[in-house]
Design a protein around this motif. Structure first.
Motif, PDB file in Angstrom:
ATOM      1  N   ALA A 168      -4.295  -1.319   1.535  1.00  0.00           N
ATOM      2  CA  ALA A 168      -5.623  -1.356   0.923  1.00  0.00           C
ATOM      3  C   ALA A 168      -6.157  -2.791   0.881  1.00  0.00           C
ATOM      4  O   ALA A 168      -7.321  -3.034   1.187  1.00  0.00           O
ATOM      5  CB  ALA A 168      -5.573  -0.767  -0.487  1.00  0.00           C
ATOM      6  N   PRO A 180      -4.703  -8.218 -11.797  1.00  0.00           N
ATOM      7  CA  PRO A 180      -5.608  -7.079 -11.944  1.00  0.00           C
ATOM      8  C   PRO A 180      -6.249  -6.657 -10.621  1.00  0.00           C
ATOM      9  O   PRO A 180      -6.563  -5.481 -10.437  1.00  0.00           O
ATOM     10  CB  PRO A 180      -6.669  -7.588 -12.922  1.00  0.00           C
ATOM     11  CG  PRO A 180      -6.638  -9.072 -12.798  1.00  0.00           C
ATOM     12  CD  PRO A 180      -5.230  -9.428 -12.457  1.00  0.00           C
ATOM     13  N   ILE A 181      -6.444  -7.611  -9.731  1.00  0.00           N
ATOM     14  CA  ILE A 181      -7.108  -7.284  -8.466  1.00  0.00           C
ATOM     15  C   ILE A 181      -6.150  -6.521  -7.554  1.00  0.00           C
ATOM     16  O   ILE A 181      -6.549  -5.596  -6.843  1.00  0.00           O
ATOM     17  CB  ILE A 181      -7.658  -8.561  -7.797  1.00  0.00           C
ATOM     18  CG1 ILE A 181      -8.525  -9.336  -8.791  1.00  0.00           C
ATOM     19  CG2 ILE A 181      -8.445  -8.227  -6.538  1.00  0.00           C
ATOM     20  CD1 ILE A 181      -9.663  -8.532  -9.407  1.00  0.00           C
ATOM     21  N   GLY A 208      -5.199   0.891  -6.401  1.00  0.00           N
ATOM     22  CA  GLY A 208      -5.824   2.096  -6.925  1.00  0.00           C
ATOM     23  C   GLY A 208      -6.847   2.695  -5.974  1.00  0.00           C
ATOM     24  O   GLY A 208      -7.206   3.856  -6.093  1.00  0.00           O
ATOM     25  N   MET A 209      -7.316   1.895  -5.032  1.00  0.00           N
ATOM     26  CA  MET A 209      -8.300   2.373  -4.076  1.00  0.00           C
ATOM     27  C   MET A 209      -7.677   2.975  -2.827  1.00  0.00           C
ATOM     28  O   MET A 209      -8.378   3.355  -1.897  1.00  0.00           O
ATOM     29  CB  MET A 209      -9.210   1.226  -3.648  1.00  0.00           C
ATOM     30  CG  MET A 209     -10.170   0.822  -4.717  1.00  0.00           C
ATOM     31  SD  MET A 209     -11.549  -0.100  -4.040  1.00  0.00           S
ATOM     32  CE  MET A 209     -12.544   1.209  -3.375  1.00  0.00           C
ATOM     33  N   SER A 227      -2.933   3.881 -15.703  1.00  0.00           N
ATOM     34  CA  SER A 227      -4.207   3.402 -15.173  1.00  0.00           C
ATOM     35  C   SER A 227      -4.155   3.110 -13.678  1.00  0.00           C
ATOM     36  O   SER A 227      -5.080   2.530 -13.121  1.00  0.00           O
ATOM     37  CB  SER A 227      -4.640   2.139 -15.922  1.00  0.00           C
ATOM     38  OG  SER A 227      -4.718   2.426 -17.298  1.00  0.00           O
ATOM     39  N   ASN A 228      -3.060   3.478 -13.034  1.00  0.00           N
ATOM     40  CA  ASN A 228      -2.968   3.271 -11.585  1.00  0.00           C
ATOM     41  C   ASN A 228      -2.258   4.482 -10.997  1.00  0.00           C
ATOM     42  O   ASN A 228      -1.041   4.478 -10.811  1.00  0.00           O
ATOM     43  CB  ASN A 228      -2.192   1.984 -11.292  1.00  0.00           C
ATOM     44  CG  ASN A 228      -2.211   1.626  -9.809  1.00  0.00           C
ATOM     45  OD1 ASN A 228      -2.441   2.481  -8.962  1.00  0.00           O
ATOM     46  ND2 ASN A 228      -1.943   0.370  -9.507  1.00  0.00           N
ATOM     47  N   SER A 229      -3.030   5.516 -10.733  1.00  0.00           N
ATOM     48  CA  SER A 229      -2.426   6.782 -10.312  1.00  0.00           C
ATOM     49  C   SER A 229      -1.731   6.662  -8.957  1.00  0.00           C
ATOM     50  O   SER A 229      -0.789   7.397  -8.679  1.00  0.00           O
ATOM     51  CB  SER A 229      -3.473   7.897 -10.281  1.00  0.00           C
ATOM     52  OG  SER A 229      -4.562   7.515  -9.472  1.00  0.00           O
ATOM     53  N   ARG A 287      -9.050   5.871  -0.915  1.00  0.00           N
ATOM     54  CA  ARG A 287     -10.389   5.761  -0.327  1.00  0.00           C
ATOM     55  C   ARG A 287     -10.357   5.063   1.042  1.00  0.00           C
ATOM     56  O   ARG A 287     -11.395   4.728   1.605  1.00  0.00           O
ATOM     57  CB  ARG A 287     -11.328   4.968  -1.259  1.00  0.00           C
ATOM     58  CG  ARG A 287     -11.501   5.594  -2.612  1.00  0.00           C
ATOM     59  CD  ARG A 287     -12.458   6.768  -2.597  1.00  0.00           C
ATOM     60  NE  ARG A 287     -11.836   8.024  -2.215  1.00  0.00           N
ATOM     61  CZ  ARG A 287     -11.083   8.753  -3.023  1.00  0.00           C
ATOM     62  NH1 ARG A 287     -10.852   8.361  -4.238  1.00  0.00           N
ATOM     63  NH2 ARG A 287     -10.550   9.865  -2.608  1.00  0.00           N
ATOM     64  N   LEU A 288      -9.168   4.824   1.541  1.00  0.00           N
ATOM     65  CA  LEU A 288      -9.096   4.216   2.869  1.00  0.00           C
ATOM     66  C   LEU A 288      -9.542   5.240   3.900  1.00  0.00           C
ATOM     67  O   LEU A 288      -9.100   6.379   3.871  1.00  0.00           O
ATOM     68  CB  LEU A 288      -7.661   3.760   3.182  1.00  0.00           C
ATOM     69  CG  LEU A 288      -7.146   2.600   2.335  1.00  0.00           C
ATOM     70  CD1 LEU A 288      -5.712   2.299   2.692  1.00  0.00           C
ATOM     71  CD2 LEU A 288      -7.998   1.366   2.541  1.00  0.00           C
ATOM     72  N   GLU A 323      -3.885  -4.514  -8.642  1.00  0.00           N
ATOM     73  CA  GLU A 323      -3.917  -3.170  -9.227  1.00  0.00           C
ATOM     74  C   GLU A 323      -5.151  -2.418  -8.750  1.00  0.00           C
ATOM     75  O   GLU A 323      -5.096  -1.231  -8.431  1.00  0.00           O
ATOM     76  CB  GLU A 323      -3.980  -3.260 -10.762  1.00  0.00           C
ATOM     77  CG  GLU A 323      -2.723  -3.759 -11.415  1.00  0.00           C
ATOM     78  CD  GLU A 323      -1.672  -2.682 -11.514  1.00  0.00           C
ATOM     79  OE1 GLU A 323      -1.984  -1.598 -12.021  1.00  0.00           O
ATOM     80  OE2 GLU A 323      -0.551  -2.930 -11.063  1.00  0.00           O
ATOM     81  N   LEU A 324      -6.270  -3.121  -8.728  1.00  0.00           N
ATOM     82  CA  LEU A 324      -7.525  -2.495  -8.339  1.00  0.00           C
ATOM     83  C   LEU A 324      -7.460  -2.016  -6.904  1.00  0.00           C
ATOM     84  O   LEU A 324      -7.784  -0.864  -6.612  1.00  0.00           O
ATOM     85  CB  LEU A 324      -8.679  -3.497  -8.511  1.00  0.00           C
ATOM     86  CG  LEU A 324     -10.107  -2.958  -8.429  1.00  0.00           C
ATOM     87  CD1 LEU A 324     -11.051  -3.909  -9.127  1.00  0.00           C
ATOM     88  CD2 LEU A 324     -10.575  -2.762  -7.010  1.00  0.00           C
ATOM     89  N   TYR A 325      -7.022  -2.884  -6.004  1.00  0.00           N
ATOM     90  CA  TYR A 325      -6.958  -2.504  -4.601  1.00  0.00           C
ATOM     91  C   TYR A 325      -5.957  -1.385  -4.371  1.00  0.00           C
ATOM     92  O   TYR A 325      -6.217  -0.459  -3.608  1.00  0.00           O
ATOM     93  CB  TYR A 325      -6.635  -3.705  -3.711  1.00  0.00           C
ATOM     94  CG  TYR A 325      -7.845  -4.574  -3.467  1.00  0.00           C
ATOM     95  CD1 TYR A 325      -7.853  -5.920  -3.828  1.00  0.00           C
ATOM     96  CD2 TYR A 325      -8.982  -4.038  -2.897  1.00  0.00           C
ATOM     97  CE1 TYR A 325      -8.974  -6.699  -3.621  1.00  0.00           C
ATOM     98  CE2 TYR A 325     -10.107  -4.816  -2.687  1.00  0.00           C
ATOM     99  CZ  TYR A 325     -10.098  -6.143  -3.053  1.00  0.00           C
ATOM    100  OH  TYR A 325     -11.214  -6.906  -2.855  1.00  0.00           O
TER     101      TYR A 325
END
Lengths: 274, 299
Positions: A29, A255-256, A262-263, A112-114, A266-267, A258-260
């Motif tokens: 990601a 945190p970033i 988590g995405m 918070s990070n499925s 959506r790839l 984790e954010l990526y």
């Protein structure tokens, strides 16, 4: 050569059948999002190196403490001298109870990070299966300690199938190492080693780094990981009191990242599961 | 009389009207702009009686060694909106030669939040801005009953950008905990940021947020965010399509008695992130009514 060393090499094998090869720890990601540069040229690899360093730092603060605590608790509880059937059962129940608490706390932290949660459960389940169908049948496990751990593992797997325990990766890892007689120090080293190695394997498959140069970079990571182990090796997640829960014993540090991660779902096109 | 830095907010419905009581002690100040229940309770057609409270600090910021402690309870039939006025600025330690490990060298802000069944708590502060050298700890502990609803926003910016200060604080530690009635832990989000390598981690980001959305009253917001995220795509960096301004991920929460989502969002610009958050929370207007919503919107 001692058995612990032999086991460490077995567990360090990248071909270990736990399904870890489908996880990229957020690298895929981050790569697609432009966070990590695509160029495989050595001069432009600083973003990849940064990714590895920040991921290792995060892992050492977030997951390693759970591995350490699981190992410690299992070792302590199982090493008490046994006498008769009643106390064997007591020990099994006590260990399962403790593992469940540790596992639930890790679950709350992953809520918070499925994507990471999914990966952790998949890999933990894979390792638990491996233990139950592999190591349990090894000759060295045929003693009181080994049989007790085999019972624990069997029940743990049943609880996981019933959805009563999640069997997260760091918790199972700590358990398996304690059960096979690996020292906590080596367990922590192995935990971090295989985490870093997994990212490098993913990077090679993503064509981010060549397999030969990856070896050099992996060598370079030694000092980084050694440092992290010094810094985080003593950490154990504490959750009995409110102050514990407000404490810094288990945290994430990027945190970033984790954010990526988590995405990941959506790839547009992807080769990894997480 | 609350102790220094302490404050209480209690929000309940009595005979169909909202009754909000607040108390606070320096350096904390809590004010309630909707002076009495007469304004909103009769004119709005919301199912929950709305009320608003602003949490402020004297001097507009939190000074080193401050310990802020807020207790807020929202009871059945009520919706409480907690706001701030301006970003929470955390100043650095005054004496730069003092040793960093002493407790009074750090700043703490703690909130204990209780959400009853059939109530809604919205914690929508401005972002935290830690100045160079600051050491800040923040905790939000929520206990939520089955049937209760929560929106909690925890976010921060990189620093005094006008002074060229980006990610120069010493330490930022924020913990968000959500417990069910029986004490079981559903969510624990604990982020620790320290100075080392910080700017590298956050190279393209000047603001990031963590948002919890739980419970039946805000279910629509949670599910529409989940739906919207399905349309998000990570575009390959080399593609010619425009990169979205706000990058975000979402995680569904399905834990026995509580359903919802948590969201992480990051952006190069604080004002963009602020707009993004407000636009996604827009349905809240119909839940808390126009006057309460406009206080948040225009904040």
């Amino acid at each position: 050569m001692d058995r612990e060393t032999w086991l460490l090499w077995l567990l360090a094998d990248s071909q270990l059948p736990t399904g870890g090869f489908v996880a990229s720890a957020g690298l895929e990601a981050a790569l697609q999002a432009g966070r990590v540069n695509e160029s495989a040229s050595e001069a432009q690899q600083s973003s990849f190196v940064h990714f590895i360093r920040t991921s290792a730092h995060n892992q050492a603060h977030f997951a390693l403490p759970f591995c350490s605590l699981a190992h410690e608790q299992v070792s302590q509880l199982v090493s008490c001298p046994l006498s008769g059937e009643a106390s064997a059962e007591d020990t099994v129940v006590a260990v399962l109870d403790r593992l469940q608490q540790i596992d639930n706390y890790h679950q709350a932290m992953l809520s918070s990070n499925s994507v990471a949660m999914r990966a952790s459960v998949a890999q933990g389940g894979g390792l638990l299966s491996l233990f139950n169908r592999g190591y349990v049948h090894a000759r060295f496990m045929d003693d009181d300690h080994g049989r007790l751990c085999a019972q624990i593992a069997k029940r743990l797997q049943r609880l996981a199938r019933l959805g009563e325990v999640h069997a997260h990766w760091p918790v199972v890892f700590g358990f398996v190492c304690a059960a096979t007689g690996i020292s906590i120090g080596h367990t922590q080293q192995l935990f971090m080693f295989q985490f870093v190695r997994q990212i490098f394997s993913a990077a090679i498959r993503l064509n981010l780094v060549g397999p030969l140069h990856a070896q050099a970079l992996q060598c370079d990571m030694h000092l980084e990981v050694a440092d992290l182990l010094l810094k985080c090796g003593h950490l154990r997640p504490a959750f009995d009191t409110e102050e514990d829960v407000f404490g810094e014993s288990a945290v994430y540090t990027d945190p970033i990242l984790e954010l990526y991660q988590g995405m990941h779902d959506r790839l547009y096109s992807r080769i990894f599961n997480s | 009389m609350p102790a220094a830095g302490e404050g209480r907010i209690d929000c309940r419905a009595i005979a169909g009207r909202i009754r909000q009581t607040v108390s606070s002690a320096y350096p904390l100040k809590i004010i309630s702009p909707l002076a009495s229940s007469t304004v909103s309770a009769t004119s709005e057609t919301t199912a929950l009686l709305p009320s608003v409270a602003f949490i402020l600090s004297y001097g507009g910021g939190i000074v080193h060694g401050d310990r802020i402690l807020v207790h807020a309870s929202v009871h059945p039939g009520c919706a409480l909106l907690l706001l701030t006025q301006g970003s929470t600025k955390v100043f650095r330690q005054r004496n730069s030669t003092s040793k960093p490990s002493l407790g009074n060298d750090q700043t703490f802000q703690t909130m204990h939040l209780h959400v009853a069944n059939n109530s809604l708590l919205c914690v929508l502060p401005d972002p935290v801005t830690c100045f160079k050298g600051a050491r800040y700890n923040q905790r939000q502990a929520v206990t939520i009953q089955k049937g209760g609803s929560l929106i909690l926003l925890d976010w921060m910016t990189s620093g005094r950008m006008s002074r060229g200060e980006r990610w120069e604080f010493e330490k930022y530690f924020s913990v968000n905990v959500v417990r069910l009635e029986d004490g079981e832990l559903a969510i624990r989000d604990a982020l620790l940021l320290e100075q080392e390598q910080l700017a590298e981690k956050l190279v393209d980001v000047d603001a990031f947020a963590y948002l919890i959305i739980l419970g039946p009253a805000v279910e629509f917001i949670a599910s529409s965010l989940l739906e919207k995220h399905q349309d998000e795509r990570i575009r390959p960096a080399r593609s010619t399509s425009i990169q979205p301004l706000v990058k975000w991920s979402i995680s569904p929460i399905s834990h026995k008695q509580i359903q919802g989502v948590t969201v992480r969002a990051a952006c190069k610009r604080t004002d963009e992130l602020k707009l993004w958050i407000k636009s996604h929370l827009e349905p809240l207007q119909h839940i808390i009514g126009d006057s309460a919503w406009s206080m948040y919107l225009n904040n």
